[in-house]
Design an enzyme around this catalytic site. Structure first.
Site, PDB file in Angstrom:
ATOM      1  N   LYS A 127      25.035  37.194 -21.139  1.00 51.96           N
ATOM      2  CA  LYS A 127      25.752  36.120 -21.832  1.00 51.96           C
ATOM      3  C   LYS A 127      24.859  34.904 -22.040  1.00 51.96           C
ATOM      4  O   LYS A 127      24.755  34.367 -23.154  1.00 51.96           O
ATOM      5  CB  LYS A 127      26.994  35.726 -21.036  1.00 51.96           C
ATOM      6  CG  LYS A 127      27.709  34.491 -21.577  1.00 51.96           C
ATOM      7  CD  LYS A 127      28.776  34.010 -20.605  1.00 51.96           C
ATOM      8  CE  LYS A 127      29.293  32.639 -20.984  1.00 51.96           C
ATOM      9  NZ  LYS A 127      30.264  32.106 -20.006  1.00 51.96           N
ATOM     10  N   ASP A 145      31.650  35.257 -24.375  1.00 46.12           N
ATOM     11  CA  ASP A 145      32.242  34.547 -23.245  1.00 46.12           C
ATOM     12  C   ASP A 145      33.624  35.142 -22.976  1.00 46.12           C
ATOM     13  O   ASP A 145      33.973  36.192 -23.511  1.00 46.12           O
ATOM     14  CB  ASP A 145      32.319  33.042 -23.520  1.00 46.12           C
ATOM     15  CG  ASP A 145      33.309  32.694 -24.625  1.00 46.12           C
ATOM     16  OD1 ASP A 145      33.872  33.622 -25.259  1.00 46.12           O
ATOM     17  OD2 ASP A 145      33.538  31.490 -24.852  1.00 46.12           O
TER      18      ASP A 145
END
Length: 219
Positions: A127, A145
């Protein structure tokens, strides 16, 4: 949950692109940071932290040190005290110091601009790497996310248990033209309409393609 047909994926992204504002002129690096080093550190601080707490921790930390060399000249207590607002400050302090040391040792202090290079550094997961690639280096990647992960698996764009796997599936399934701004459309959609609780299905531009909605009506 399953996957929507491959032929519908591009339609979903087109409808999201039409309904959401997408990348705005004020979209900056992670938490508004001006360079790749501070973007990486800010991403590390954001783990399990509210945006306002991450921002407060980042401001305090970068007032102390804004380069890997300067960071390593600060002791653990000073770093931990600065980043206390974002929580998990002892673990994050260790990660920050390890990241800075590795960055200097392996890359002479320059943040690498590839996913593999970023993820090889301590404290940087998929991420964070994708966020830095997208915002700081302008690469066409969809950073995942919690909002993006929820939305994609709820609709059926992906069928993944983890955010990292969602990112990998999006890379395989999303059309090339959607990769640059797909993160923005999905996160805006997740915050405004496809909310975790009480999604606003009556306002949803992709409701006719959503597997979750289809399943909910069947019950």
């Amino acid at each position: 949950m399953a996957l929507i047909p491959e032929a519908e994926v591009a339609t979903v992204f087109r409808r999201l692109a039409d309904a959401m504002p997408g990348r705005t002129l004020d979209a900056k690096g992670p938490k508004g940071q001006p360079d790749a080093f501070r973007s990486c550190i800010s991403c590390m601080l954001s783990a399990q932290s509210l945006d306002r707490n991450t921002a407060a921790a980042a401001r305090a930390l970068f007032a102390l040190a804004a380069t890997p060399e300067a960071m390593l000249r600060r002791d653990d207590a000073a770093i931990a005290d600065a980043i206390r607002p974002c929580g998990l400050y002892n673990m994050k302090t260790r990660n920050i110091r390890a990241f800075c040391a590795a960055l200097l040792d392996r890359h002479s202090g320059t943040v690498p601009d590839t996913r593999a290079g970023l993820m090889a550094l301590p404290g940087i997961g998929r991420k964070c790497a994708d966020i830095v690639l997208s915002f700081t280096f302008g690469r066409a990647v969809i950073a995942v996310d919690t909002h993006v992960h929820r939305v994609c698996n709820r609709i059926g764009l992906t069928d993944a248990k983890t955010a990292d796997r969602t990112a990998a599936e999006l890379e395989e399934r999303a059309p090339d033209w959607a990769m640059q701004d797909g993160h923005f459309w999905l996160i805006q959609f997740g915050k405004r309409i496809c909310r975790a609780r009480s999604p606003l299905c009556e306002r949803c531009p992709v409701v006719n393609h959503c597997l979750w909605y289809e399943a909910s009506r069947a019950h």
